[in-house]
Enzyme design. Structure first.
Site, PDB file in Angstrom:
ATOM      1  N   CYS A  77      -6.492   0.407   6.807  1.00 24.50           N
ATOM      2  CA  CYS A  77      -6.244   0.827   5.476  1.00 24.50           C
ATOM      3  C   CYS A  77      -7.277   2.052   5.265  1.00 24.50           C
ATOM      4  O   CYS A  77      -8.159   1.755   5.092  1.00 24.50           O
ATOM      5  CB  CYS A  77      -6.044  -0.204   4.687  1.00 24.50           C
ATOM      6  SG  CYS A  77      -5.773   0.290   2.864  1.00 24.50           S
ATOM      7  N   ASP A 106       0.321   3.882   1.524  1.00 23.88           N
ATOM      8  CA  ASP A 106       0.305   4.532   2.890  1.00 23.88           C
ATOM      9  C   ASP A 106       1.517   4.736   3.535  1.00 23.88           C
ATOM     10  O   ASP A 106       2.528   3.909   3.730  1.00 23.88           O
ATOM     11  CB  ASP A 106      -0.431   3.825   3.839  1.00 23.88           C
ATOM     12  CG  ASP A 106      -0.909   4.251   5.130  1.00 23.88           C
ATOM     13  OD1 ASP A 106      -0.003   4.959   5.966  1.00 23.88           O
ATOM     14  OD2 ASP A 106      -2.063   4.254   5.361  1.00 23.88           O
ATOM     15  N   HIS A 143      -2.494  -3.712   5.058  1.00 22.31           N
ATOM     16  CA  HIS A 143      -2.338  -3.396   6.480  1.00 22.31           C
ATOM     17  C   HIS A 143      -3.476  -2.895   7.339  1.00 22.31           C
ATOM     18  O   HIS A 143      -4.616  -2.686   6.411  1.00 22.31           O
ATOM     19  CB  HIS A 143      -1.428  -2.175   6.686  1.00 22.31           C
ATOM     20  CG  HIS A 143      -1.729  -1.133   6.022  1.00 22.31           C
ATOM     21  ND1 HIS A 143      -2.697   0.011   6.598  1.00 22.31           N
ATOM     22  CD2 HIS A 143      -1.755  -0.531   4.742  1.00 22.31           C
ATOM     23  CE1 HIS A 143      -2.750   1.017   5.881  1.00 22.31           C
ATOM     24  NE2 HIS A 143      -2.473   0.818   4.778  1.00 22.31           N
ATOM     25  N   CYS A 186       1.018  -1.216  -0.013  1.00 18.13           N
ATOM     26  CA  CYS A 186      -0.091   0.020   0.132  1.00 18.13           C
ATOM     27  C   CYS A 186       0.855   1.278   0.085  1.00 18.13           C
ATOM     28  O   CYS A 186       1.889   1.453   0.697  1.00 18.13           O
ATOM     29  CB  CYS A 186      -1.025   0.007   1.235  1.00 18.13           C
ATOM     30  SG  CYS A 186      -1.797   1.355   1.412  1.00 18.13           S
ATOM     31  N   ARG A 240       2.851   5.011   6.381  1.00 24.08           N
ATOM     32  CA  ARG A 240       2.905   4.439   7.420  1.00 24.08           C
ATOM     33  C   ARG A 240       3.589   3.064   7.484  1.00 24.08           C
ATOM     34  O   ARG A 240       4.098   2.333   8.427  1.00 24.08           O
ATOM     35  CB  ARG A 240       1.716   4.502   8.417  1.00 24.08           C
ATOM     36  CG  ARG A 240       1.631   5.884   8.987  1.00 24.08           C
ATOM     37  CD  ARG A 240       0.158   5.792   9.617  1.00 24.08           C
ATOM     38  NE  ARG A 240      -0.870   5.382   8.655  1.00 24.08           N
ATOM     39  CZ  ARG A 240      -2.246   5.027   8.970  1.00 24.08           C
ATOM     40  NH1 ARG A 240      -2.778   5.134  10.219  1.00 24.08           N
ATOM     41  NH2 ARG A 240      -3.121   4.600   8.018  1.00 24.08           N
TER      42      ARG A 240
END
Length: 204
Positions: free
Chosen positions: A102, A45, A99, A43, A47
């Site tokens: 999400c 993202d 994750h 992803c 993080r």
């Protein structure tokens, strides 16, 4: 040049100097060859950086990331990365990693809210939610329900990678690469296997 960008460049120079001080030949070795063992499909993202959460150094993982780690059969970006990883780099381990928490999965479940182009991109996740509606409806907590949908998304993406002509061609020659599905917990920093590994042997 803005202060934010200058600060980033300064941090880069500090990092480079620290690496060279610890290992003077480090960057020379990286420049000579790219030979990663893993392809990571994850992803976007911020993080969930592949190198950091997997404890891998630069040069050890080849990375493709998009919103919600969705595998579209018509995504030429992903397919180009996959083909290069398998055919040119000879990668033997492919990881699809989603994750918990999400934002893409959350957006896919917010039917009353428009998300622009993301609504088209996330259509496979909405289809998954309908396919698994009975199981998901039994989970009372909405965040836990979305986390389970994130797991379903990884399982589906692993299956979609396995269906590509790129993998079928590679598996006609042997058992590798293997495709694994992982899920990452943002709250505890732990990667978990979804026990869905597929190899060439499974497709014969």
């Amino acid at each position: 040049m803005g202060q934010v960008l200058q600060a980033l460049l300064d941090r880069n120079r500090d990092w480079s100097a620290q690496i060279r001080a610890a290992s003077p030949d480090y960057f020379d070795g990286l420049a000579e060859q790219q030979a990663p063992e893993f392809l990571w499909i994850g992803c976007s993202d911020s993080r969930v950086p592949a190198n950091v959460i997997s404890g891998l150094a630069p040069g050890e993982v080849f990375v493709h990331r998009n919103v919600a780690n969705v595998v579209h059969s018509s995504d030429m970006n992903l397919l180009s990365v996959l083909e290069f990883a398998v055919d040119a780099l000879g990668i033997r381990q492919i990881i699809v990693c989603g994750h918990y928490g999400c934002g893409g999965v959350r957006a896919a479940t917010e039917e009353d809210l428009p998300h622009g182009l993301a609504d088209h991109w996330l259509e496979p996740i909405r289809r998954l939610a309908k396919r698994h509606a009975r199981e998901l409806s039994e989970i009372a907590d909405i965040e836990q329900r979305r986390d389970r949908l994130a797991e379903f998304n990884v399982l589906e993406s692993v299956a979609r990678v396995a269906e590509t002509p790129i993998l079928r061609r590679a598996w006609s020659k042997g058992d590798y690469p293997l495709i694994h599905g992982l899920i990452y917990g943002i709250r505890d920093g732990v990667l978990r296997s979804l026990d869905c590994t597929i190899s060439g042997a499974d497709r014969r």
